[in-house]
Design an enzyme around this catalytic site. Sequence first.
Site, PDB file in Angstrom:
ATOM      1  N   TYR A 106      -3.687  13.764  -2.101  1.00  0.00           N
ATOM      2  CA  TYR A 106      -2.902  14.407  -0.942  1.00  0.00           C
ATOM      3  C   TYR A 106      -1.654  14.104  -0.920  1.00  0.00           C
ATOM      4  O   TYR A 106      -0.611  14.863  -0.520  1.00  0.00           O
ATOM      5  CB  TYR A 106      -3.565  13.933   0.437  1.00  0.00           C
ATOM      6  CG  TYR A 106      -4.738  14.473   0.849  1.00  0.00           C
ATOM      7  CD1 TYR A 106      -5.615  15.217   0.146  1.00  0.00           C
ATOM      8  CD2 TYR A 106      -5.176  14.455   2.219  1.00  0.00           C
ATOM      9  CE1 TYR A 106      -6.793  15.775   0.625  1.00  0.00           C
ATOM     10  CE2 TYR A 106      -6.393  14.838   2.674  1.00  0.00           C
ATOM     11  CZ  TYR A 106      -7.035  15.682   1.803  1.00  0.00           C
ATOM     12  OH  TYR A 106      -8.141  16.216   2.361  1.00  0.00           O
ATOM     13  N   GLY A 107      -1.209  12.766  -1.565  1.00  0.00           N
ATOM     14  CA  GLY A 107      -0.108  12.163  -1.583  1.00  0.00           C
ATOM     15  C   GLY A 107       0.979  13.273  -2.106  1.00  0.00           C
ATOM     16  O   GLY A 107       2.425  12.946  -1.937  1.00  0.00           O
ATOM     17  N   ASP A 114     -10.834  10.569   4.591  1.00  0.00           N
ATOM     18  CA  ASP A 114      -9.859  10.334   3.452  1.00  0.00           C
ATOM     19  C   ASP A 114      -9.798  11.360   2.633  1.00  0.00           C
ATOM     20  O   ASP A 114     -10.644  12.258   2.206  1.00  0.00           O
ATOM     21  CB  ASP A 114      -9.822   8.789   3.145  1.00  0.00           C
ATOM     22  CG  ASP A 114      -8.831   8.660   2.073  1.00  0.00           C
ATOM     23  OD1 ASP A 114      -7.684   8.999   2.361  1.00  0.00           O
ATOM     24  OD2 ASP A 114      -9.212   8.244   0.823  1.00  0.00           O
ATOM     25  N   SER A 115      -8.859  11.294   1.582  1.00  0.00           N
ATOM     26  CA  SER A 115      -8.504  12.279   0.402  1.00  0.00           C
ATOM     27  C   SER A 115      -9.673  11.798  -0.520  1.00  0.00           C
ATOM     28  O   SER A 115      -9.929  12.635  -1.597  1.00  0.00           O
ATOM     29  CB  SER A 115      -7.273  12.262  -0.117  1.00  0.00           C
ATOM     30  OG  SER A 115      -7.135  10.858  -0.671  1.00  0.00           O
ATOM     31  N   GLU A 156      -9.523   5.840  -7.882  1.00  0.00           N
ATOM     32  CA  GLU A 156     -10.451   6.832  -7.773  1.00  0.00           C
ATOM     33  C   GLU A 156     -11.324   6.718  -8.993  1.00  0.00           C
ATOM     34  O   GLU A 156     -12.472   7.017  -9.123  1.00  0.00           O
ATOM     35  CB  GLU A 156      -9.970   8.307  -7.625  1.00  0.00           C
ATOM     36  CG  GLU A 156      -9.320   8.611  -6.184  1.00  0.00           C
ATOM     37  CD  GLU A 156     -10.491   8.847  -5.170  1.00  0.00           C
ATOM     38  OE1 GLU A 156     -11.542   9.499  -5.574  1.00  0.00           O
ATOM     39  OE2 GLU A 156     -10.456   8.460  -4.192  1.00  0.00           O
ATOM     40  N   CYS A 214      -1.218   2.954   2.058  1.00  0.00           N
ATOM     41  CA  CYS A 214      -2.078   4.098   1.603  1.00  0.00           C
ATOM     42  C   CYS A 214      -3.494   3.233   1.506  1.00  0.00           C
ATOM     43  O   CYS A 214      -3.534   2.108   0.937  1.00  0.00           O
ATOM     44  CB  CYS A 214      -1.520   4.449   0.019  1.00  0.00           C
ATOM     45  SG  CYS A 214      -3.035   5.600  -0.465  1.00  0.00           S
ATOM     46  N   THR A 215      -4.423   3.995   1.973  1.00  0.00           N
ATOM     47  CA  THR A 215      -5.702   3.195   2.059  1.00  0.00           C
ATOM     48  C   THR A 215      -6.513   3.139   0.947  1.00  0.00           C
ATOM     49  O   THR A 215      -7.363   2.140   0.869  1.00  0.00           O
ATOM     50  CB  THR A 215      -6.624   4.117   3.103  1.00  0.00           C
ATOM     51  OG1 THR A 215      -6.490   5.450   2.575  1.00  0.00           O
ATOM     52  CG2 THR A 215      -6.046   4.008   4.485  1.00  0.00           C
ATOM     53  N   HIS A 216      -5.918   3.683  -0.196  1.00  0.00           N
ATOM     54  CA  HIS A 216      -6.437   3.538  -1.336  1.00  0.00           C
ATOM     55  C   HIS A 216      -6.035   2.173  -2.040  1.00  0.00           C
ATOM     56  O   HIS A 216      -6.842   1.586  -2.706  1.00  0.00           O
ATOM     57  CB  HIS A 216      -6.098   4.559  -2.547  1.00  0.00           C
ATOM     58  CG  HIS A 216      -6.913   5.683  -2.474  1.00  0.00           C
ATOM     59  ND1 HIS A 216      -6.834   6.779  -1.589  1.00  0.00           N
ATOM     60  CD2 HIS A 216      -7.746   6.294  -3.552  1.00  0.00           C
ATOM     61  CE1 HIS A 216      -7.754   7.713  -1.795  1.00  0.00           C
ATOM     62  NE2 HIS A 216      -8.175   7.555  -3.089  1.00  0.00           N
ATOM     63  N   CYS A 242      -6.392   7.793   6.263  1.00  0.00           N
ATOM     64  CA  CYS A 242      -5.429   8.076   5.186  1.00  0.00           C
ATOM     65  C   CYS A 242      -4.022   8.312   5.721  1.00  0.00           C
ATOM     66  O   CYS A 242      -3.652   8.778   6.985  1.00  0.00           O
ATOM     67  CB  CYS A 242      -5.969   9.577   4.778  1.00  0.00           C
ATOM     68  SG  CYS A 242      -4.903  10.374   3.493  1.00  0.00           S
ATOM     69  N   ASN A 243      -3.188   7.488   5.162  1.00  0.00           N
ATOM     70  CA  ASN A 243      -1.833   7.484   5.571  1.00  0.00           C
ATOM     71  C   ASN A 243      -1.109   8.735   5.406  1.00  0.00           C
ATOM     72  O   ASN A 243      -0.350   9.177   6.364  1.00  0.00           O
ATOM     73  CB  ASN A 243      -1.105   6.407   4.832  1.00  0.00           C
ATOM     74  CG  ASN A 243      -1.576   4.885   5.119  1.00  0.00           C
ATOM     75  OD1 ASN A 243      -0.753   4.057   5.811  1.00  0.00           O
ATOM     76  ND2 ASN A 243      -2.575   4.489   4.661  1.00  0.00           N
ATOM     77  N   THR A 244      -1.396   9.442   4.390  1.00  0.00           N
ATOM     78  CA  THR A 244      -0.570  10.741   4.112  1.00  0.00           C
ATOM     79  C   THR A 244      -1.069  11.749   5.146  1.00  0.00           C
ATOM     80  O   THR A 244      -0.356  12.240   5.784  1.00  0.00           O
ATOM     81  CB  THR A 244      -1.000  11.005   2.666  1.00  0.00           C
ATOM     82  OG1 THR A 244      -0.928  10.266   1.678  1.00  0.00           O
ATOM     83  CG2 THR A 244      -0.091  12.618   2.399  1.00  0.00           C
TER      84      THR A 244
HETATM   85  N1  DGL Z   1      -5.506   7.524   0.779  1.00  0.00           N
HETATM   86  C1  DGL Z   1      -4.627   8.285   1.237  1.00  0.00           C
HETATM   87  C2  DGL Z   1      -3.503   7.744   1.853  1.00  0.00           C
HETATM   88  O1  DGL Z   1      -3.627   6.785   2.580  1.00  0.00           O
HETATM   89  C3  DGL Z   1      -4.199   9.269   0.194  1.00  0.00           C
HETATM   90  C4  DGL Z   1      -3.870   9.066  -1.266  1.00  0.00           C
HETATM   91  C5  DGL Z   1      -3.943  10.346  -1.854  1.00  0.00           C
HETATM   92  O2  DGL Z   1      -4.745  11.313  -1.950  1.00  0.00           O
HETATM   93  O3  DGL Z   1      -2.693  10.757  -2.415  1.00  0.00           O
HETATM   94  O4  DGL Z   1      -2.310   7.955   1.699  1.00  0.00           O
END
Ligand code: DGL
Length: 273
Positions: free
Chosen positions: A46-47, A14-15, A157, A189-191, A77-79
């Site tokens: 990453y988003g 993941d990011s 984060e 988003c997994t966060h 990570c969804n992105t």
């Molecule tokens: N956790 C990631 C996701 O699911 C990315 C979040 C990010 O880095 O912007 O999209």
Amino acid sequence: MSEPVNKRPIGVFDSGLGGLTVLKAVMARLPHEDTIYFGDSGRAPYGSKSADTVTKFSLQNARFLLEQQVKMIIIACNTASSRAFDAVSQSAGLPVIEVIGPGARAAAQATRNRRIGVIGTRGTVDSQVYPAAIRRCLDGPADIYQQACPLFVSLAEEGWWDRPVTYDIARIYLEPLLERGIDTLVLGCTHYPLLSGVIAAAAGPDVRLVNAGAPIAGIVAQTLERTGLINDSRLPGKHVYFTSDSVEQFKTLGSAFLDEPVEQAYRIDIERY
Ligand code: DGL
């Protein structure tokens, strides 16, 4: 003699910390699997980055995991799933799991009024993968409303999982979706499951939150079974963590979230891959 492939670890990336929400579900569902997790906190978020950059980062992350001799890669990570799944799966030569499909299916099952909200990063929202995936799972019309919530990743984060400011930001982000009468909200988003307490409070009791962790773990289990890659060990799995940023921060927040100590954590230079 080399180790049988099914004894190898599952690789997860993941990011940053967000993929731990997927890892936690995988650990609960598959307690005898070893895992290797890479969180790219040094290059998060990453988003807000272009599809090209996210693809380049994702391929580097996958190369690092392949060097660790993993048997499967979970793009937690969804992105990265929305931008780089094809590139990673074409280059990996082993099963690669993405996280969009399971959340879309869970949302389609959960909704009663066919008004579904999706929150995610700008990259995921712009890619339009969720509306397309949810529509594929639902017969007939559905209203799908998306909202990018870029500040959530930094709050997650930072470990600001239940601060008043996090709640205020959640309220502002969710307001336009709630005005549309959604009954289901995909944490795209997994966060975001790290912030699920404040998101649930801001969404109110009438909105079902979809955290795809358990459905993703289900797909991982099915894929391992289908490909003969399940680890038949009866011992508890071993878990090793890598980050591209502070190991201390990763250990502190990772342990708090996983509810178990993150002991083996190391910093790597991901640009080498
Ligand atoms: N956790 C990631 C996701 O699911 C990315 C979040 C990010 O880095 O912007 O999209």
